[in-house]
Design a protein around this motif. Structure first.
Motif, PDB file in Angstrom:
ATOM      1  N   VAL A 172       0.839  -1.194   0.000  1.00  0.00           N
ATOM      2  CA  VAL A 172       0.000   0.000   0.000  1.00  0.00           C
ATOM      3  C   VAL A 172       0.876   1.247   0.000  1.00  0.00           C
ATOM      4  CG1 VAL A 172      -1.801   1.292   1.221  1.00  0.00           C
ATOM      5  CG2 VAL A 172      -1.784  -1.214   1.314  1.00  0.00           C
ATOM      6  N   LEU A 173       0.535   2.205  -0.861  1.00  0.00           N
ATOM      7  CA  LEU A 173       1.189   3.511  -0.863  1.00  0.00           C
ATOM      8  C   LEU A 173       0.161   4.555  -0.440  1.00  0.00           C
ATOM      9  CD1 LEU A 173       3.578   5.399  -1.485  1.00  0.00           C
ATOM     10  CD2 LEU A 173       2.727   5.553  -3.840  1.00  0.00           C
ATOM     11  N   ILE A 174       0.465   5.285   0.629  1.00  0.00           N
ATOM     12  CA  ILE A 174      -0.421   6.332   1.142  1.00  0.00           C
ATOM     13  C   ILE A 174       0.218   7.677   0.856  1.00  0.00           C
ATOM     14  CG2 ILE A 174      -1.605   7.243   3.170  1.00  0.00           C
ATOM     15  CD1 ILE A 174      -1.166   4.461   4.470  1.00  0.00           C
ATOM     16  N   THR A 175      -0.489   8.548   0.139  1.00  0.00           N
ATOM     17  CA  THR A 175       0.034   9.872  -0.173  1.00  0.00           C
ATOM     18  C   THR A 175      -0.914  10.937   0.385  1.00  0.00           C
ATOM     19  OG1 THR A 175      -1.077   9.876  -2.337  1.00  0.00           O
ATOM     20  CG2 THR A 175       1.191   9.066  -2.273  1.00  0.00           C
ATOM     21  N   GLY A 176      -0.389  12.122   0.534  1.00  0.00           N
ATOM     22  CA  GLY A 176      -1.196  13.225   1.047  1.00  0.00           C
ATOM     23  C   GLY A 176      -0.300  14.278   1.663  1.00  0.00           C
ATOM     24  N   GLU A 177      -0.854  15.459   1.834  1.00  0.00           N
ATOM     25  CA  GLU A 177      -0.092  16.557   2.407  1.00  0.00           C
ATOM     26  C   GLU A 177       0.296  16.249   3.853  1.00  0.00           C
ATOM     27  OE1 GLU A 177      -2.319  20.157   2.032  1.00  0.00           O
ATOM     28  OE2 GLU A 177      -2.511  20.009  -0.145  1.00  0.00           O
ATOM     29  N   THR A 178       1.279  16.981   4.354  1.00  0.00           N
ATOM     30  CA  THR A 178       1.683  16.838   5.744  1.00  0.00           C
ATOM     31  C   THR A 178       0.491  17.122   6.670  1.00  0.00           C
ATOM     32  OG1 THR A 178       3.941  17.505   5.238  1.00  0.00           O
ATOM     33  CG2 THR A 178       3.236  17.713   7.530  1.00  0.00           C
ATOM     34  N   GLY A 179       0.299  16.237   7.644  1.00  0.00           N
ATOM     35  CA  GLY A 179      -0.767  16.449   8.612  1.00  0.00           C
ATOM     36  C   GLY A 179      -2.096  15.831   8.260  1.00  0.00           C
ATOM     37  N   THR A 180      -2.172  15.068   7.163  1.00  0.00           N
ATOM     38  CA  THR A 180      -3.449  14.468   6.763  1.00  0.00           C
ATOM     39  C   THR A 180      -3.708  13.121   7.438  1.00  0.00           C
ATOM     40  OG1 THR A 180      -2.326  13.626   4.782  1.00  0.00           O
ATOM     41  CG2 THR A 180      -3.652  15.621   4.531  1.00  0.00           C
ATOM     42  N   GLY A 181      -2.697  12.571   8.132  1.00  0.00           N
ATOM     43  CA  GLY A 181      -2.911  11.325   8.876  1.00  0.00           C
ATOM     44  C   GLY A 181      -2.431  10.079   8.171  1.00  0.00           C
ATOM     45  N   LYS A 182      -1.266  10.160   7.520  1.00  0.00           N
ATOM     46  CA  LYS A 182      -0.771   9.011   6.759  1.00  0.00           C
ATOM     47  C   LYS A 182      -0.369   7.845   7.670  1.00  0.00           C
ATOM     48  CE  LYS A 182       2.187  11.647   4.513  1.00  0.00           C
ATOM     49  NZ  LYS A 182       1.670  12.988   4.857  1.00  0.00           N
ATOM     50  N   GLU A 183       0.353   8.141   8.754  1.00  0.00           N
ATOM     51  CA  GLU A 183       0.753   7.049   9.649  1.00  0.00           C
ATOM     52  C   GLU A 183      -0.461   6.454  10.358  1.00  0.00           C
ATOM     53  OE1 GLU A 183       3.604   6.058  13.509  1.00  0.00           O
ATOM     54  OE2 GLU A 183       4.073   7.802  12.251  1.00  0.00           O
ATOM     55  N   LEU A 184      -1.406   7.289  10.757  1.00  0.00           N
ATOM     56  CA  LEU A 184      -2.630   6.796  11.385  1.00  0.00           C
ATOM     57  C   LEU A 184      -3.388   5.874  10.430  1.00  0.00           C
ATOM     58  CD1 LEU A 184      -4.655   6.753  13.689  1.00  0.00           C
ATOM     59  CD2 LEU A 184      -5.625   8.877  12.792  1.00  0.00           C
ATOM     60  N   THR A 185      -3.421   6.240   9.149  1.00  0.00           N
ATOM     61  CA  THR A 185      -4.067   5.393   8.140  1.00  0.00           C
ATOM     62  C   THR A 185      -3.367   4.044   8.053  1.00  0.00           C
ATOM     63  OG1 THR A 185      -4.765   7.328   6.853  1.00  0.00           O
ATOM     64  CG2 THR A 185      -4.679   5.222   5.695  1.00  0.00           C
ATOM     65  N   ALA A 186      -2.038   4.075   8.035  1.00  0.00           N
ATOM     66  CA  ALA A 186      -1.264   2.829   7.962  1.00  0.00           C
ATOM     67  C   ALA A 186      -1.526   1.956   9.189  1.00  0.00           C
ATOM     68  CB  ALA A 186       0.224   3.148   7.842  1.00  0.00           C
ATOM     69  N   ARG A 187      -1.554   2.568  10.365  1.00  0.00           N
ATOM     70  CA  ARG A 187      -1.802   1.798  11.594  1.00  0.00           C
ATOM     71  C   ARG A 187      -3.217   1.213  11.601  1.00  0.00           C
ATOM     72  NH1 ARG A 187       1.922   2.166  15.617  1.00  0.00           N
ATOM     73  NH2 ARG A 187       3.565   3.750  15.381  1.00  0.00           N
ATOM     74  N   THR A 188      -4.170   1.957  11.038  1.00  0.00           N
ATOM     75  CA  THR A 188      -5.549   1.455  10.981  1.00  0.00           C
ATOM     76  C   THR A 188      -5.649   0.252  10.059  1.00  0.00           C
ATOM     77  OG1 THR A 188      -6.396   3.692  11.397  1.00  0.00           O
ATOM     78  CG2 THR A 188      -7.931   2.097  10.465  1.00  0.00           C
TER      79      THR A 188
END
Length: 479
Positions: A162-178
């Motif tokens: 999975v590749l998660i992209t987005g601006e700083t502060g959008t919750g990329k690590e939280l998405t990965a942990r979820t």
């Protein structure tokens, strides 16, 4: 019997569809406006919606998010005479099934419709079997974030990269942990690799570990991050910062899942699931020779693009209540209420730091409120309130200028001649270059005049929402 809705202002198109769908033994309803179409959607459920783009009361693409909010929304097929590539991109990103350009053949429409109905039936049959995504710390009901939740659920059900992209502060690590928490690897470790901190000298020992005596100071065997992620998830944070000279060796390791600790003689395996994240445009980096194309393909089996907070204003209230409740519980105080001016004030700011900035501002507001039971807009950080006030003043001055331009010629100032679009050339550019330059200048002036108010910008420019965002992307302009 399937229910099909046609929203198209062309009466001939509607009549043709009614005749075709009658022969196929499908129920058909038609509407010539978005308003009438939405009345029908509220009255009963439809399986498929054929939606025109240019309608008397709006652009069909602008209403895709509203359609997605209906219970059991229909599958949407865009059918338009406006063959706009940017519109097609926007439509598909927002979850439409297909983008057909008139005049589409009866055969093409029939085949597409049958495929959609088959897909929808299978989706409805398996709805009860679908595992609900647990998103305890992710909040939002807007269609754009719900699309992300759907992709997260799909990703969690597999071991695909999975590749998660987005601006700083959008919750990329939280998405990965979820995703990790909802996957079959939830009992394994979630191991974070900070790619920005990787160097060629530290790469092997950090990722692969080392054996005792492998180098000075290696007094014992030590497992690397890859070994720790065995049967869990390896999260490559800020993968776009990985130095180019490291990417080749990293690609081989990702392909084989085999590594050798520094000082070791035997190769070891790690059965990890890979999730990566970045705030950079990796496709652009590939074109500029800054990122390996083959590595991007390896990372991007499933791509989740997290939206900026300014694109999901509908979630501001929900996010704020969620965070304030969290903070009040953490601080051991009663949950505070919100004044009537609080959420409208939040909506006037564009939140360049996204959810992270919002949560920080809410905590500052909570501290500023002290023992008061209600949060007011005045409790928000001063720098945010100042920026909102300055944006309001700028818009006011621009509006005054606009009104002055509409005054009789005898009352107009000579200064009017100095417009933002005045120009002179030492050498004439090509017409294409001139049009491109002026288009970009227009967009910048439009943003300067209206700040972050998308509705006003669309009303002033006459652009559809999809076309507007396509132009911002074309000229790399951020709101």
């Amino acid at each position: 019997m399937p229910n099909i809705l046609i929203i198209d202002d062309d009466v001939n198109i509607c009549e043709t569809f009614e005749s075709l769908l009658s022969r196929l033994q499908y129920n058909c309803a038609t509407a010539q406006t978005i308003a009438k179409g939405f009345d029908l959607l509220r009255e009963r459920e439809f399986d498929v919606l054929f939606l025109d783009v240019r309608l008397p009361d709006g652009n069909g693409l602008d209403y895709l998010s509203d359609i997605a909010h209906f219970d059991n929304p229909p599958e949407v097929i865009i059918l338009t005479g406006d063959g706009d590539p940017a519109g097609a991109e926007t439509a598909i990103q927002r979850g439409v099934w297909d983008y057909l350009v008139k005049p589409a053949s009866i055969k093409e429409i029939t085949q597409t419709l049958k495929r959609v109905l088959k897909y929808r039936q299978e989706k409805l049959d398996k709805r009860g079997d679908t595992k609900t995504l647990e998103v305890a710390h992710m909040v939002g009901t807007s269609s754009i974030i719900r699309n992300c939740f759907n992709l997260m659920a799909q990703a969690a059900s597999t071991d695909a990269n999975v590749l998660i992209t987005g601006e700083t502060g959008t919750g990329k690590e939280l998405t990965a942990r979820t995703i990790h928490a909802n996957s079959k690897r939830t009992q394994g470790d979630f191991v974070v690799v900070d790619c920005a901190a990787l160097t060629e000298t530290l790469l092997e020992s950090t990722l692969f570990g080392h054996k005792k005596g492998a180098f000075t100071g290696a007094q014992t065997d030590k497992d690397g991050l890859v070994k720790l992620a065995d049967n869990g998830t390896l999260f490559l944070d800020e993968v776009g910062e990985m130095p180019l000279n490291i990417q080749k060796s990293f690609l081989r390791f990702l392909q084989e899942r085999v590594f050798r600790p520094v000082g070791g003689t035997v190769e070891e395996k790690s059965n990890f699931r890979l999730i990566s994240a970045t705030n950079r445009n990796l496709a652009t980096m590939v074109e500029q020779g800054e990122f390996r194309r083959d590595l991007l393909f390896r990372l991007k089996t499933v791509h989740i693009e997290l939206p900026a907070l300014r694109l999901r204003n509908d979630d501001l209230e929900l996010l704020s209540k969620f965070r304030i409740e969290q903070l009040c519980k953490q601080y051991g105080m009663p949950v505070k209420d919100f004044s009537a001016d609080f959420f409208p004030m939040l909506a006037k700011y564009d939140w360049p730091g996204n959810v992270r900035e919002l949560f920080n501002a809410l905590e500052q507001a909570l501290v500023a409120a002290g023992s008061e039971s209600v949060l007011y807009a005045r409790h928000l950080p001063a720098d945010i309130r100042i920026k909102i006030a300055q944006a309001n003043l700028t818009r006011g001055l621009e509006n005054q200028t606009t009104h002055a331009d509409k005054a009789p010629a005898s009352e107009k100032s000579d200064k009017r001649a100095a417009t933002p679009f005045s120009f002179s050339f030492d050498a004439l550019p090509t017409l294409r270059q001139f049009k491109s330059d002026m288009e970009k200048k227009y967009l910048l002036q439009l943003i300067a005049q209206h700040g972050s108010n998308i509705h006003e910008m669309l009303e002033t420019s006459g652009l559809s929402r999809s076309h507007f965002y396509a132009l911002l992307k074309k000229y790399n302009i951020s709101l």
